[in-house]
Motif scaffolding. Structure first.
Motif, PDB file in Angstrom:
ATOM      1  N   PRO A  74       0.821  -1.218   0.000  1.00 68.01           N
ATOM      2  CA  PRO A  74       0.000   0.000   0.000  1.00 68.01           C
ATOM      3  C   PRO A  74       0.854   1.266   0.000  1.00 68.01           C
ATOM      4  CG  PRO A  74       0.027  -0.998   2.189  1.00 68.01           C
ATOM      5  CD  PRO A  74       0.747  -1.951   1.283  1.00 68.01           C
ATOM      6  N   GLU A  75       0.316   2.323  -0.549  1.00 70.61           N
ATOM      7  CA  GLU A  75       1.039   3.595  -0.631  1.00 70.61           C
ATOM      8  C   GLU A  75       1.281   4.194   0.749  1.00 70.61           C
ATOM      9  OE1 GLU A  75       2.303   4.971  -3.512  1.00 70.61           O
ATOM     10  OE2 GLU A  75       1.707   3.001  -4.286  1.00 70.61           O
ATOM     11  N   SER A  76       0.572   3.693   1.762  1.00 72.64           N
ATOM     12  CA  SER A  76       0.718   4.223   3.112  1.00 72.64           C
ATOM     13  C   SER A  76       1.961   3.720   3.831  1.00 72.64           C
ATOM     14  CB  SER A  76      -0.519   3.861   3.944  1.00 72.64           C
ATOM     15  OG  SER A  76      -0.681   2.441   4.013  1.00 72.64           O
ATOM     16  N   GLN A  77       2.665   2.744   3.271  1.00 70.72           N
ATOM     17  CA  GLN A  77       3.854   2.220   3.933  1.00 70.72           C
ATOM     18  C   GLN A  77       4.929   3.311   4.034  1.00 70.72           C
ATOM     19  OE1 GLN A  77       4.341  -0.324   5.609  1.00 70.72           O
ATOM     20  NE2 GLN A  77       3.130  -2.053   4.889  1.00 70.72           N
ATOM     21  N   PRO A  78       5.664   3.342   5.150  1.00 68.53           N
ATOM     22  CA  PRO A  78       6.595   4.454   5.384  1.00 68.53           C
ATOM     23  C   PRO A  78       7.717   4.549   4.347  1.00 68.53           C
ATOM     24  CG  PRO A  78       6.873   2.711   7.046  1.00 68.53           C
ATOM     25  CD  PRO A  78       5.610   2.422   6.307  1.00 68.53           C
ATOM     26  N   GLU A  79       8.181   3.433   3.819  1.00 67.35           N
ATOM     27  CA  GLU A  79       9.237   3.516   2.807  1.00 67.35           C
ATOM     28  C   GLU A  79       8.747   4.206   1.539  1.00 67.35           C
ATOM     29  OE1 GLU A  79      10.379  -0.297   5.084  1.00 67.35           O
ATOM     30  OE2 GLU A  79       8.554   0.769   4.500  1.00 67.35           O
ATOM     31  N   VAL A  80       7.490   4.001   1.209  1.00 64.96           N
ATOM     32  CA  VAL A  80       6.947   4.614  -0.006  1.00 64.96           C
ATOM     33  C   VAL A  80       6.927   6.134   0.155  1.00 64.96           C
ATOM     34  CG1 VAL A  80       4.967   4.729  -1.561  1.00 64.96           C
ATOM     35  CG2 VAL A  80       5.587   2.552  -0.505  1.00 64.96           C
ATOM     36  N   GLY A  81       6.476   6.590   1.332  1.00 66.66           N
ATOM     37  CA  GLY A  81       6.472   8.029   1.584  1.00 66.66           C
ATOM     38  C   GLY A  81       7.873   8.616   1.597  1.00 66.66           C
ATOM     39  N   VAL A  90      11.210   4.525  -7.849  1.00 63.31           N
ATOM     40  CA  VAL A  90      10.431   3.409  -7.322  1.00 63.31           C
ATOM     41  C   VAL A  90      10.105   2.481  -8.486  1.00 63.31           C
ATOM     42  CG1 VAL A  90       8.330   2.684  -6.133  1.00 63.31           C
ATOM     43  CG2 VAL A  90       9.445   4.836  -5.495  1.00 63.31           C
ATOM     44  N   ARG A  91      10.513   1.232  -8.363  1.00 70.03           N
ATOM     45  CA  ARG A  91      10.277   0.270  -9.428  1.00 70.03           C
ATOM     46  C   ARG A  91       9.415  -0.872  -8.905  1.00 70.03           C
ATOM     47  NH1 ARG A  91      14.745  -1.474 -13.336  1.00 70.03           N
ATOM     48  NH2 ARG A  91      12.939  -1.242 -14.715  1.00 70.03           N
TER      49      ARG A  91
END
Length: 459
Positions: A74-81, A90-91
């Motif tokens: 999910p986009e909510s994961q801290p690494e994504v942010g 981001v791949r």
């Protein structure tokens, strides 16, 4: 040292992600990862020198790192942010797989069911016949020591997950489509991680995937594959259906395997004997042998290579080697898979006691009646809680629905909330000639493990 970028894999303990992480480590990349679970796969990666963090945290990323994630993240994961804040590349998992396809001559296997076993069979043929292939597989194969093989030959044998819409963009040399039906389809639900919006979207993706391939092998037994690909020039079909280019005839199903003749459209019938049971595995083998023939390999040598194929991990995986009780674990989670696996179990003549773990809320909401009907092939069914795989609960969807429908069909069904309660119950009620089979794509295998070691599960 290497000037290649540092790749950080989120969910690196997943079977596909771990295979890619190992591949890129061999390619000379700096590789790290994180995962919420401390699984044997994670321990294996650490033993190879890949640092794996437990859990998720923004500090896992530093400037210059490339974040690799699957569509399930999910986009909510801290690494994504954190990646967004730092402007990092981001791949997706499918992006990295596409890079591999461009470096090797890819034999790519997809479909709703049977992908892992068919991929494992093709990989076995190529390895046994000395072609030194590379392999990316969604399960463990003993012959290659896991789910990845880094070969020196020109061919990559790769399982392709049709749940990711990006599969349509993969440029395969030879595409294999085992079957297609309404799995990984969200219907009226808004979940899109590992789901297509509609069956039509899935079918269009499969059509695009096949169109990008130089050659195509597909099932003659499934309505969707025949409708989509019957007009594709030069494609080959396999199956039990009359007129298949590689037709199975004289199929004899046995408790621990099968035998049949494979009839190529040109050439003499090839006797085939398998050490993995079930009609579905005969079809998987027909697909694998069709690929071997299309790739110019000797069909009799390919059939001989499959004769002792033991299966891949979590597909009719036997947990005990002796005793009067047979303990099997299987990844089956869609109604079609559960029905095929339990039909195979019934071939043994034993009392079949199934432990069913429904997988994902959306899939359960859409398919629970068919799942219950499939599970009712067993003599007794223990139904666990739904394995969410990160999905939000759906009101009104419960394991009790499955239990009630099985009970109405006249079969014995129970609702056990935990792995421990299921293994406790079974360990005290086992009797000679029982076959216990755990079914599901989650952690239900722990019940089989617990019974095999003679005690209850800790879960």
């Amino acid at each position: 040292m290497t000037d290649r970028p540092h790749l950080h894999f989120m969910g690196v303990g997943g079977v596909s992600m771990s295979g890619l992480a190992r591949w890129y480590l061999r390619e000379g990349y700096q590789v790290s990862g994180c995962d919420s679970a401390q699984s044997p796969t994670v321990q294996r990666l650490r033993s190879l020198g890949i640092p794996v963090h437990q859990g998720h945290h923004p500090d896992h990323l530093t400037p210059g790192t490339v974040l690799v994630k699957s569509m399930a993240v999910p986009e909510s994961q801290p690494e994504v942010g954190r990646a967004s804040e730092l402007g990092l590349e981001v791949r997706s998992r499918i992006d990295l797989l596409r890079d591999l396809f461009q470096k090797r001559r890819a034999v790519a296997i997809t479909g709703s069911h049977g992908k892992s076993t068919t991929t494992g069979m093709i990989a076995t043929i190529f390895v046994r016949l000395g072609l030194d292939p590379s392999v990316q597989l969604g399960a463990d194969l003993q012959l290659i020591g896991g789910n990845m093989r880094y070969g020196k030959g020109p061919t990559l044998v790769a399982e392709v997950d049709e749940s990711d819409p990006g599969f349509a963009l993969l440029p395969a040399h030879l595409a294999v489509i085992t079957n297609l039906e309404d799995d990984h389809v969200a219907g009226g639900y808004d979940e899109r991680r590992n789901y297509h919006a509609s069956l039509e979207d899935l079918l269009q993706g499969a059509q695009a995937f096949a169109a990008k391939a130089e050659d195509l092998v597909y099932s003659a037994d499934w309505a969707h594959t025949v409708k989509l690909f019957a007009a594709v020039a030069g494609a080959s079909t396999f199956g039990l259906s009359h007129g298949a280019d590689y037709q199975i005839t004289d199929l004899v199903l046995e408790a621990a395997g099968s035998r049949f003749d494979l009839n190529p459209v040109s050439g003499r019938p090839q006797p085939v004997r398998l050490s993995v049971p079930g009609r579905h595995n005969a079809l998987n083998a027909a697909a694998a042998l069709a690929v071997a023939d299309r790739m110019g390999l000797d069909l009799s040598e390919a059939a001989a290579a499959l004769e002792t194929f033991p299966g891949v991990g979590r597909r009719w995986q036997r947990w005990n080697t002796s005793g009067e009780v047979l303990i099997i674990d299987d990844y089956a989670h869609h109604p079609t898979e559960v029905a095929a696996t339990l039909s195979t179990a019934r071939q043994t003549g034993r009392r079949v006691r199934a432990v069913l773990q429904p997988h994902r809320w959306v899939r359960t909401a859409l398919h629970w009646p068919a799942l219950a009907d499939a599970a009712a092939l067993a003599d007794e069914v223990l139904v666990l809680d739904i394995y969410s795989a990160g999905e939000r609960p759906i009101p009104g969807v419960t394991p009790e629905l499955i239990v009630e429908r099985i009970t109405k069909a006249g079969k014995d069904a129970h609702y056990h909330h935990t792995l421990k309660s299921a293994s406790d119950y079974l360990s005290t009620t086992l009797r000679a000639n029982d076959l216990v089979i755990t079914l599901g794509a989650g952690d239900v295998w722990q019940v089989a493990e617990a019974l095999a070691r003679g005690g209850p599960s800790e879960g």
